[in-house]
Design a protein around this motif. Structure first.
Motif, PDB file in Angstrom:
ATOM      1  N   PHE A  59     109.542 -20.680 -12.979  1.00 20.18           N
ATOM      2  CA  PHE A  59     110.418 -20.192 -13.707  1.00 20.18           C
ATOM      3  C   PHE A  59     111.456 -18.891 -13.213  1.00 20.18           C
ATOM      4  O   PHE A  59     112.365 -18.514 -13.207  1.00 20.18           O
ATOM      5  CB  PHE A  59     110.707 -20.179 -15.019  1.00 20.18           C
ATOM      6  CG  PHE A  59     109.847 -20.901 -16.308  1.00 20.18           C
ATOM      7  CD1 PHE A  59     110.488 -22.202 -16.278  1.00 20.18           C
ATOM      8  CD2 PHE A  59     109.631 -20.704 -16.816  1.00 20.18           C
ATOM      9  CE1 PHE A  59     110.132 -23.432 -16.861  1.00 20.18           C
ATOM     10  CE2 PHE A  59     108.897 -21.871 -17.858  1.00 20.18           C
ATOM     11  CZ  PHE A  59     109.191 -23.021 -17.713  1.00 20.18           C
ATOM     12  N   PRO A  79     109.404 -25.727 -11.250  1.00 17.90           N
ATOM     13  CA  PRO A  79     108.819 -26.203 -12.666  1.00 17.90           C
ATOM     14  C   PRO A  79     108.621 -27.178 -12.604  1.00 17.90           C
ATOM     15  O   PRO A  79     107.488 -27.843 -13.052  1.00 17.90           O
ATOM     16  CB  PRO A  79     110.105 -25.383 -13.727  1.00 17.90           C
ATOM     17  CG  PRO A  79     110.922 -24.782 -12.764  1.00 17.90           C
ATOM     18  CD  PRO A  79     111.042 -25.059 -11.342  1.00 17.90           C
ATOM     19  N   TYR A  80     109.717 -28.706 -12.432  1.00 12.43           N
ATOM     20  CA  TYR A  80     109.289 -29.740 -12.049  1.00 12.43           C
ATOM     21  C   TYR A  80     108.179 -30.669 -12.530  1.00 12.43           C
ATOM     22  O   TYR A  80     108.303 -31.735 -12.238  1.00 12.43           O
ATOM     23  CB  TYR A  80     110.826 -30.287 -12.348  1.00 12.43           C
ATOM     24  CG  TYR A  80     111.461 -30.070 -11.898  1.00 12.43           C
ATOM     25  CD1 TYR A  80     111.126 -30.918 -10.244  1.00 12.43           C
ATOM     26  CD2 TYR A  80     112.852 -29.637 -11.908  1.00 12.43           C
ATOM     27  CE1 TYR A  80     111.860 -31.187  -9.614  1.00 12.43           C
ATOM     28  CE2 TYR A  80     113.276 -30.132 -10.714  1.00 12.43           C
ATOM     29  CZ  TYR A  80     113.326 -30.135  -9.154  1.00 12.43           C
ATOM     30  OH  TYR A  80     113.374 -30.289  -8.169  1.00 12.43           O
ATOM     31  N   VAL A  84     101.393 -27.453 -14.126  1.00 10.79           N
ATOM     32  CA  VAL A  84     101.387 -26.404 -14.515  1.00 10.79           C
ATOM     33  C   VAL A  84     102.280 -26.747 -16.153  1.00 10.79           C
ATOM     34  O   VAL A  84     103.269 -27.631 -15.672  1.00 10.79           O
ATOM     35  CB  VAL A  84     101.588 -25.303 -14.882  1.00 10.79           C
ATOM     36  CG1 VAL A  84     100.356 -25.344 -13.357  1.00 10.79           C
ATOM     37  CG2 VAL A  84     102.982 -24.955 -14.421  1.00 10.79           C
ATOM     38  N   ASN A  85     102.195 -26.425 -17.395  1.00  8.01           N
ATOM     39  CA  ASN A  85     102.972 -26.749 -18.842  1.00  8.01           C
ATOM     40  C   ASN A  85     102.636 -25.777 -19.229  1.00  8.01           C
ATOM     41  O   ASN A  85     101.311 -24.778 -19.275  1.00  8.01           O
ATOM     42  CB  ASN A  85     102.428 -28.147 -19.334  1.00  8.01           C
ATOM     43  CG  ASN A  85     102.620 -29.419 -18.938  1.00  8.01           C
ATOM     44  OD1 ASN A  85     101.552 -29.998 -17.559  1.00  8.01           O
ATOM     45  ND2 ASN A  85     104.521 -29.543 -18.581  1.00  8.01           N
ATOM     46  N   MET A  86     103.369 -25.921 -19.594  1.00  9.21           N
ATOM     47  CA  MET A  86     103.048 -23.723 -20.570  1.00  9.21           C
ATOM     48  C   MET A  86     103.805 -23.972 -22.568  1.00  9.21           C
ATOM     49  O   MET A  86     104.660 -25.561 -22.407  1.00  9.21           O
ATOM     50  CB  MET A  86     104.587 -23.639 -19.923  1.00  9.21           C
ATOM     51  CG  MET A  86     104.843 -21.838 -20.533  1.00  9.21           C
ATOM     52  SD  MET A  86     105.580 -20.707 -19.305  1.00  9.21           S
ATOM     53  CE  MET A  86     106.394 -19.131 -20.423  1.00  9.21           C
ATOM     54  N   GLY A 106     107.941 -35.663 -21.616  1.00 10.37           N
ATOM     55  CA  GLY A 106     107.060 -35.357 -20.518  1.00 10.37           C
ATOM     56  C   GLY A 106     106.710 -36.685 -19.903  1.00 10.37           C
ATOM     57  O   GLY A 106     106.431 -36.068 -18.200  1.00 10.37           O
ATOM     58  N   MET A 109     109.199 -38.647 -18.246  1.00  7.74           N
ATOM     59  CA  MET A 109     110.048 -37.805 -17.367  1.00  7.74           C
ATOM     60  C   MET A 109     109.076 -38.184 -16.247  1.00  7.74           C
ATOM     61  O   MET A 109     109.704 -38.904 -14.549  1.00  7.74           O
ATOM     62  CB  MET A 109     109.608 -36.065 -16.869  1.00  7.74           C
ATOM     63  CG  MET A 109     111.023 -35.789 -18.311  1.00  7.74           C
ATOM     64  SD  MET A 109     112.725 -36.008 -17.380  1.00  7.74           S
ATOM     65  CE  MET A 109     112.764 -37.144 -19.119  1.00  7.74           C
ATOM     66  N   LYS A 157      99.898 -33.572 -20.711  1.00  4.50           N
ATOM     67  CA  LYS A 157     101.168 -33.893 -19.401  1.00  4.50           C
ATOM     68  C   LYS A 157      99.380 -33.899 -18.688  1.00  4.50           C
ATOM     69  O   LYS A 157      99.420 -34.183 -16.999  1.00  4.50           O
ATOM     70  CB  LYS A 157     101.433 -33.121 -19.120  1.00  4.50           C
ATOM     71  CG  LYS A 157     103.203 -33.297 -19.723  1.00  4.50           C
ATOM     72  CD  LYS A 157     103.895 -34.047 -19.320  1.00  4.50           C
ATOM     73  CE  LYS A 157     104.457 -32.991 -17.248  1.00  4.50           C
ATOM     74  NZ  LYS A 157     105.247 -33.780 -17.042  1.00  4.50           N
TER      75      LYS A 157
ATOM     76  N   ALA B 217     111.714 -28.890 -17.971  1.00  5.89           N
ATOM     77  CA  ALA B 217     111.897 -28.863 -17.058  1.00  5.89           C
ATOM     78  C   ALA B 217     110.127 -28.100 -16.827  1.00  5.89           C
ATOM     79  O   ALA B 217     109.788 -28.967 -15.511  1.00  5.89           O
ATOM     80  CB  ALA B 217     112.900 -26.888 -15.720  1.00  5.89           C
ATOM     81  N   ASP B 218     109.537 -27.542 -17.635  1.00  6.61           N
ATOM     82  CA  ASP B 218     108.505 -27.332 -17.602  1.00  6.61           C
ATOM     83  C   ASP B 218     107.872 -28.868 -17.825  1.00  6.61           C
ATOM     84  O   ASP B 218     106.530 -29.121 -17.363  1.00  6.61           O
ATOM     85  CB  ASP B 218     108.041 -26.938 -18.752  1.00  6.61           C
ATOM     86  CG  ASP B 218     106.725 -26.600 -18.608  1.00  6.61           C
ATOM     87  OD1 ASP B 218     105.902 -25.758 -17.735  1.00  6.61           O
ATOM     88  OD2 ASP B 218     105.492 -26.823 -19.803  1.00  6.61           O
ATOM     89  N   LEU B 219     108.156 -29.944 -18.209  1.00 12.52           N
ATOM     90  CA  LEU B 219     107.760 -30.499 -18.727  1.00 12.52           C
ATOM     91  C   LEU B 219     107.721 -32.074 -17.853  1.00 12.52           C
ATOM     92  O   LEU B 219     107.922 -33.053 -17.847  1.00 12.52           O
ATOM     93  CB  LEU B 219     108.572 -31.528 -20.183  1.00 12.52           C
ATOM     94  CG  LEU B 219     107.127 -30.697 -21.321  1.00 12.52           C
ATOM     95  CD1 LEU B 219     108.121 -31.077 -22.326  1.00 12.52           C
ATOM     96  CD2 LEU B 219     106.121 -30.933 -21.181  1.00 12.52           C
ATOM     97  N   GLY B 220     109.336 -31.419 -16.092  1.00 10.66           N
ATOM     98  CA  GLY B 220     109.135 -32.219 -15.343  1.00 10.66           C
ATOM     99  C   GLY B 220     110.577 -33.105 -15.231  1.00 10.66           C
ATOM    100  O   GLY B 220     110.391 -33.932 -14.644  1.00 10.66           O
ATOM    101  N   ARG B 225     118.541 -34.892 -15.398  1.00 13.08           N
ATOM    102  CA  ARG B 225     117.322 -35.513 -16.969  1.00 13.08           C
ATOM    103  C   ARG B 225     117.923 -34.238 -18.221  1.00 13.08           C
ATOM    104  O   ARG B 225     117.913 -34.958 -19.545  1.00 13.08           O
ATOM    105  CB  ARG B 225     116.436 -35.945 -16.015  1.00 13.08           C
ATOM    106  CG  ARG B 225     116.022 -36.797 -15.203  1.00 13.08           C
ATOM    107  CD  ARG B 225     115.232 -38.089 -15.411  1.00 13.08           C
ATOM    108  NE  ARG B 225     114.979 -38.639 -16.260  1.00 13.08           N
ATOM    109  CZ  ARG B 225     113.728 -39.429 -16.070  1.00 13.08           C
ATOM    110  NH1 ARG B 225     112.949 -39.294 -15.758  1.00 13.08           N
ATOM    111  NH2 ARG B 225     113.963 -40.298 -17.386  1.00 13.08           N
TER     112      ARG B 225
END
Lengths: 370, 315
Positions: A59, A79-80, A84-86, A106, A109, A157, B217-220, B225
């Protein structure tokens, strides 16, 4: 050697200062986090721990320095696209989606097939003990439940690294303590690297394999919880983790790691373990934890670290009795006596104004340079 | 601390009520305190809504006298007259223009509202202020300004000519927006109603928690989208509210088509106005405005059924 999950080298993040110029929110931080480790970034608010975490998530872009995740340089990876996931401090659950849709987001996506999404979401909900809650909306859940969903949404994820930004901060004390143990158990179960940001030292000590203590953008000390608590390497760490008594003075003598310190303004000589490189005549701080000092009602037969004083204050807090002893007009020590014997007669042990003697072993006092 | 303040307040209120009860209301009124309390609202509604509406309903069933006066009978003649091909076309045109105005203000307003909502605190209020500034000038003057711009010998045409763009495709494009064409009407309408779309959109976008977009965004989710799955659905209340605020008045608008559409573009609003002020056929004008109202209500109802009532419209 275990694989390195996260490697941060010489990381700097500057923000423009409202008053002009820049501030280093993260100031030359270097870290290595091993695979499967529960690693905490601990420090007061504004110390740069959250900024560091947000840089790991992608971020924020670092001003300089390198971030590697699983060996891959990710400085300019959005980030996408990061493995890693937060888990966000406010959970950041999508309010217009059900619990199931939140957790499935997730995977959608990633274009995972529908059947597999269903299976994995159910498994993730079961993992955080929220099975059967898929149809609910986030607004219908309690804070603790939302926290679990946020965790499931990130874990589903199967990230290489899970980033947690004070995830327990909004919960009440009892629930927080429960979740601490549960999180730790969960982390061992799934074997994912956790990077955990908190300002709560007890939380960090309870859960972490290793802790990095940060202040003003810098990492001051990295080590396992016991090392951070028992062998702080500077005054800030000793002060921030747990409670302690500080005695200031000058280093008078050094003998196989033992340092004798002349306490400033007192006719006292204190002996403790020297921490780091010190030289004679240097100004030093001696840190003695309150639970490591012993109280005596009769003069003990020791000469080192034995001082006479007077009980100034007594506070009964259940497990301990906290006694404040005045050694001189300008010097008081806080001492915690564990209440090993059940009694209602508190006066039986100590009374205000009573003459007492305090002692501690040299290895229980740390001599810190500034 | 706050509780103690509240109790003192409550006590004060009770005392006040007790002293007031000296002036006792008749028992029949006392037993319906709710009605008494809302009576100002009721009065307001009766004076400003019920009576005028009832008048229009009554007149729409009346007949036109020889000299343009209203002859009170009961006939459906005027409604029947509206079934004429020419009037139906006007209704359809109005629906179409109002729909286009709504869509265009949405397409133009969304990016603008998004941009304002994401600006820094200091800029936000400036931009919002700029959105509202046109309201300070008389609506007619702003429309005349547009007429000067869009005239066949106007500012835009002049600039295009000077740049040598007034031939081929350039001339055709200008033909689409030239004054006294439906395109010019659309420009005037979109211009007039844009703030009504931007403000509710801004309100719902401003409330959107940035961490939700970070989570996406973190989840992809790539930015586009994330927009489709998070921002857009969460701003739906603003879209609904803005669309209603634009569509409803756009259906009845007559100044813009009058001035910018010339004689070519007649919408329901113009029809109603002409019947009242020019043809002096009040019953036909009333019937037309009843049809306009029912039509607008119907479209709005269908729309809110589909997308829910815009939260921004709820007080």
């Amino acid at each position: 050697m275990a694989d390195v999950a996260v490697e941060v080298r010489d990381l700097v993040k500057q923000f423009p200062n409202p008053g002009g110029g820049v501030v280093n929110a993260v100031d030359h931080v270097t870290l290595q986090i091993e695979d499967g480790e529960f690693f905490s970034l601990l420090g007061p608010s504004g110390c740069g721990k959250t900024t560091t975490l947000r840089i790991l998530a992608g971020f924020e872009r670092p001003t300089s320095g390198e971030v590697r995740i699983k060996g891959r340089l990710v400085n300019s990876v959005p980030p996408y696209a990061r493995p890693v996931n937060m888990v966000f401090q406010n959970y950041a659950l999508f309010p217009h989606m059900t619990v199931f849709q939140n957790v499935a987001f997730g995977l959608e996506m990633e274009r995972v097939p529908k059947a597999e999404i269903e299976r994995r979401v159910e498994a993730a909900l079961a993992l955080v003990r929220m099975a059967g809650m898929g149809a609910r909306r986030p607004a219908q859940l309690s804070g603790g439940q939302q926290q679990r969903i946020a965790l499931a949404r990130a874990l589903v994820k199967r990230p290489s690294v899970l980033l947690l930004d004070e995830p327990l901060g909004a919960l009440d004390l009892k629930l927080r303590q429960e979740m601490q143990l549960e999180l730790k158990a969960l982390q061992q179960q799934v074997g994912i690297t956790f990077v955990y940001v908190t300002h709560d030292q007890e939380e960090a000590l309870t859960m972490s394999d290793r802790i990095a203590v940060m202040n003003q953008g810098k990492v001051l000390q990295i080590g396992p919880p016991a090392e951070i608590y028992e062998r702080p390497n500077c005054r800030f760490v000793a002060d921030f983790i747990g409670e302690t008594n500080f005695l200031e003075g000058t280093l008078a003598r050094m003998e196989d790691g033992r340092a004798s310190v002349e306490v400033t303004g007192e006719r006292m000589q204190v002996v403790g373990l020297a921490q780091g490189a010190l030289h004679l005549g240097q100004r030093v701080t001696v840190s003695v934890r309150p639970e490591k000092i012993r109280l005596h009602t009769t003069p003990p037969q020791v000469t080192t670290n034995c001082f006479a004083g007077q009980v100034q204050d007594i506070a009964y807090i259940g497990s301990d009795t906290r006694v404040v002893v005045r050694l001189s007009p300008s010097l008081v020590l806080s001492i915690w006596e564990q209440n090993r014997i059940s009694t209602l007669d508190l006066e039986a042990t100590f009374t205000r104004g009573q003459a007492v003697w305090v002692t501690w072993l040299p290895e229980n006092a740390l001599v810190l340079g500034e | 601390m706050s509780t103690s303040i509240q109790t003192t307040d409550d006590r004060r209120q009770t005392t006040a009520l007790r002293s007031w009860s000296v002036f006792r209301l008749p028992s029949s009124v006392r037993e319906t305190p709710g009605l008494v309390l809302v009576s100002p609202t009721m009065l307001w509604l009766v004076v400003f809504l019920v009576i005028p509406l009832a008048l229009i309903v009554v007149i729409s069933f009346a007949a036109r006298g020889q000299y343009g006066d209203v002859v009170y009978t009961f006939s459906l003649d005027k409604y029947r007259a509206l079934l004429d091909q020419q009037y139906l076309q006007i209704l359809l045109d109005s629906l179409w223009i109002a729909f286009l105005t709504t869509v265009l203000t949405l397409l133009l307003g969304y990016p603008l509202a998004y941009f304002i909502a994401r600006s820094g605190t200091r800029w936000k209020s400036l931009f919002l202020f700029l959105v509202l500034v046109p309201f300070w000038t008389n609506f007619l003057i702003r429309i005349y300004a547009w007429m000067i711009l869009l005239r066949s010998e106007g500012v835009i045409a002049g600039v295009m000519k000077a740049l040598g763009l007034m031939q081929g495709v350039g001339a055709q494009l200008f033909g689409l927006i030239q004054l006294y064409t439906p395109g010019a009407v659309l420009i005037g309408m979109v211009y007039e109603f844009l703030p009504f779309m931007v403000l509710p959109l801004y309100t719902s976008l401003e409330k959107l928690d940035v961490s939700l977009l970070e989570a996406a965004a973190d989840l992809g989710a790539r930015p586009w989208r994330a927009f489709l799955r998070v921002t857009l659905p969460l701003s739906l209340p603003g879209i609904v509210a803005g669309s209603i605020l634009v569509f409803v008045p756009a259906m009845g608008m007559f100044v813009v088509p009058d001035l910018m559409g010339g004689a070519k573009t007649v919408l329901v609003g113009n029809l109603v106005r002409n019947q009242f002020l020019v043809a002096r056929d009040w019953p036909l004008g009333s019937a037309a405005s009843m049809v306009l109202m029912v039509l607008t209500l119907l479209v709005t109802l269908l729309y809110t059924r589909r997308f829910g009532f815009g939260e921004e419209l709820r007080v």
